[in-house]
Design a protein around this motif. Sequence first.
Motif, PDB file in Angstrom:
ATOM      1  N   TRP A 111      50.106  51.357  33.632  1.00  0.00           N
ATOM      2  CA  TRP A 111      49.746  50.532  32.473  1.00  0.00           C
ATOM      3  C   TRP A 111      50.721  50.737  31.321  1.00  0.00           C
TER       4      TRP A 111
ATOM      5  N   SER B 162      33.525  50.796  33.581  1.00  0.00           N
ATOM      6  CA  SER B 162      33.248  50.258  34.906  1.00  0.00           C
ATOM      7  C   SER B 162      34.305  50.732  35.897  1.00  0.00           C
TER       8      SER B 162
ATOM      9  N   SER C 178      42.331  48.149  29.503  1.00  0.00           N
ATOM     10  CA  SER C 178      41.825  48.842  30.686  1.00  0.00           C
ATOM     11  C   SER C 178      41.826  47.948  31.919  1.00  0.00           C
ATOM     12  N   SER C 179      41.684  46.640  31.695  1.00  0.00           N
ATOM     13  CA  SER C 179      41.622  45.711  32.821  1.00  0.00           C
ATOM     14  C   SER C 179      42.983  45.137  33.181  1.00  0.00           C
TER      15      SER C 179
ATOM     16  N   ASP D 292      42.495  53.768  33.497  1.00  0.00           N
ATOM     17  CA  ASP D 292      41.595  54.695  32.809  1.00  0.00           C
ATOM     18  C   ASP D 292      42.181  55.025  31.435  1.00  0.00           C
TER      19      ASP D 292
ATOM     20  N   THR E 271      35.431  49.103  38.116  1.00  0.00           N
ATOM     21  CA  THR E 271      36.336  48.003  38.456  1.00  0.00           C
ATOM     22  C   THR E 271      37.553  47.970  37.555  1.00  0.00           C
ATOM     23  N   LYS E 272      37.554  48.748  36.469  1.00  0.00           N
ATOM     24  CA  LYS E 272      38.712  48.785  35.575  1.00  0.00           C
ATOM     25  C   LYS E 272      39.866  49.490  36.281  1.00  0.00           C
ATOM     26  N   PRO E 273      41.012  48.848  36.368  1.00  0.00           N
ATOM     27  CA  PRO E 273      42.133  49.477  37.094  1.00  0.00           C
ATOM     28  C   PRO E 273      42.799  50.615  36.334  1.00  0.00           C
TER      29      PRO E 273
ATOM     30  N   SER F  78      44.529  42.864  31.368  1.00  0.00           N
ATOM     31  CA  SER F  78      44.630  41.493  30.876  1.00  0.00           C
ATOM     32  C   SER F  78      45.170  41.401  29.453  1.00  0.00           C
ATOM     33  N   TYR F  79      45.569  42.545  28.889  1.00  0.00           N
ATOM     34  CA  TYR F  79      46.100  42.528  27.521  1.00  0.00           C
ATOM     35  C   TYR F  79      47.515  41.941  27.514  1.00  0.00           C
TER      36      TYR F  79
ATOM     37  N   ASN G 290      38.968  46.915  26.333  1.00  0.00           N
ATOM     38  CA  ASN G 290      38.586  46.222  27.560  1.00  0.00           C
ATOM     39  C   ASN G 290      39.786  45.523  28.197  1.00  0.00           C
ATOM     40  N   ARG G 291      40.589  44.873  27.369  1.00  0.00           N
ATOM     41  CA  ARG G 291      41.749  44.157  27.898  1.00  0.00           C
ATOM     42  C   ARG G 291      42.827  45.113  28.402  1.00  0.00           C
TER      43      ARG G 291
END
Length: 455
Positions: free
Chosen positions: A198, A37, A89-90, A43, A39-41, A92-93, A86-87
């Motif tokens: 990241w 997506s 990439s977003s 890559d 929206t993922k900050p 939130s991990y 997912n975490r």
Amino acid sequence: MTRSSDEASVMEAERRGHIVQVRQMGQPDILGKEPMSKTKPFDIPKELIWMAYKRVKANQGACGVDGVSIQNLEEKLKDNLYKLWNRMSSGSYHPLPVRTVEIPKKTQGTRPLGIPTVLDRIAQMVVKMKLEPEIEPYFHPDSYGYRPKKSAIQALGQTRRRSWQYDWVIDLDIKGFFDNLDHELIMKAMRHHTDCKWILIYIERWLKAPAQDKEGNLIKKCKGTPQGGVISPLISNLFLHYALDEWMKKHYPHCPFERYADDVVIHCKTKEEARQVMEAIAKRLTECKLELHPTKTQIVYCKDSNRLEEYPRVKFDFLGYTFRPRRSRNSRGQHFIAFTPAISNQSAKAMRHTMKTWKLHRCSDESLESIANRINPALNGWINYYGQYCKSHLYPVFETLKSTLLRWAMRKYKKLKRRWSKARHWMNGILRRQPRLFAHWHMYNTSNGWTIGAV
């Protein structure tokens, strides 16, 4: 990319580079085929998660605080790896606390080993695989620990050669190295090489992740990095690259050294030079919020047939070997004293202890071939490493295994019960017929049988 001449000043100043993203193709799309997506900050390629999982699986290792092993993770592998991707990439991990276990030291006492969860180890491997190719080219050529195409054997060989060229050695020991690394200096060194957001975020989160002891208590971490973490060797190498390696290159280029993680040996021409260098290093490490171990750090004289000064310390241990004066023989058969390495007493003791834990004498239900297949990987590893120099020093170590195999034979066959002489004769016959059955047997003279001596 090029660096300015004041590269070693990273502990005092920052300069940013970039991480080059490299995609590895041809990996199975186990995480699903939907596009990431917008929206993922961050890559982060799914292929990278998969490759990191494969490496962590190959390394095995214990489970973390969640009790989830690699086998448990694989029960829902696609879902678990997708959640991790997912975490990460977003953004939130967040890592779980690090499980702390006490493991015995080589000398005495114990030291803490931090074990992240399996998913956290995969996440750390993702960062390592992205960051290591960028940082690796800048490391000093005499840094050997946990680096591609570098090994402890190379470090030992270089130490051996330089111990013949230089009369004095500083055997350096950094007190509680992994437990005392300063987080701010680590992050300065990281930002010197990457501005990948990241990567910097997750490294900082791993550094600050609390430790959990065996009682379940959480311990806040203000310094240090877990010694069992996947990313920790890269962090420690980067820290010492600037705290020591580049500093030595700038201030003492005439004093070569070998470093394997935090084990360091420095070569000097004179005792006075060694003393001055050791004092300067102590001050440098203090600036980097580390300190030398007051009793384990020592100056050693490399005594041999050509260097005959009297000095109380003429030996040191490095990477499982002891360097000291030994009786040697040249190509003309003449004996002389050489300063050379052989397996250390501590390493030999650890080998004997491991052999005893196998309890082979109780495995009377197994065949000799089955036992050989089970223990040969360990024997080959010992011989390949500790047999590099002065292989004859391994002979006394394997006496423990000889004795155990004789006890196995006397327990398995009634005709050999309590008959050491007959058991030795029987085992000699096996040795002559199958000299490669056990990995260490090829070291003996099979034409005269197996001379086991007293047991």
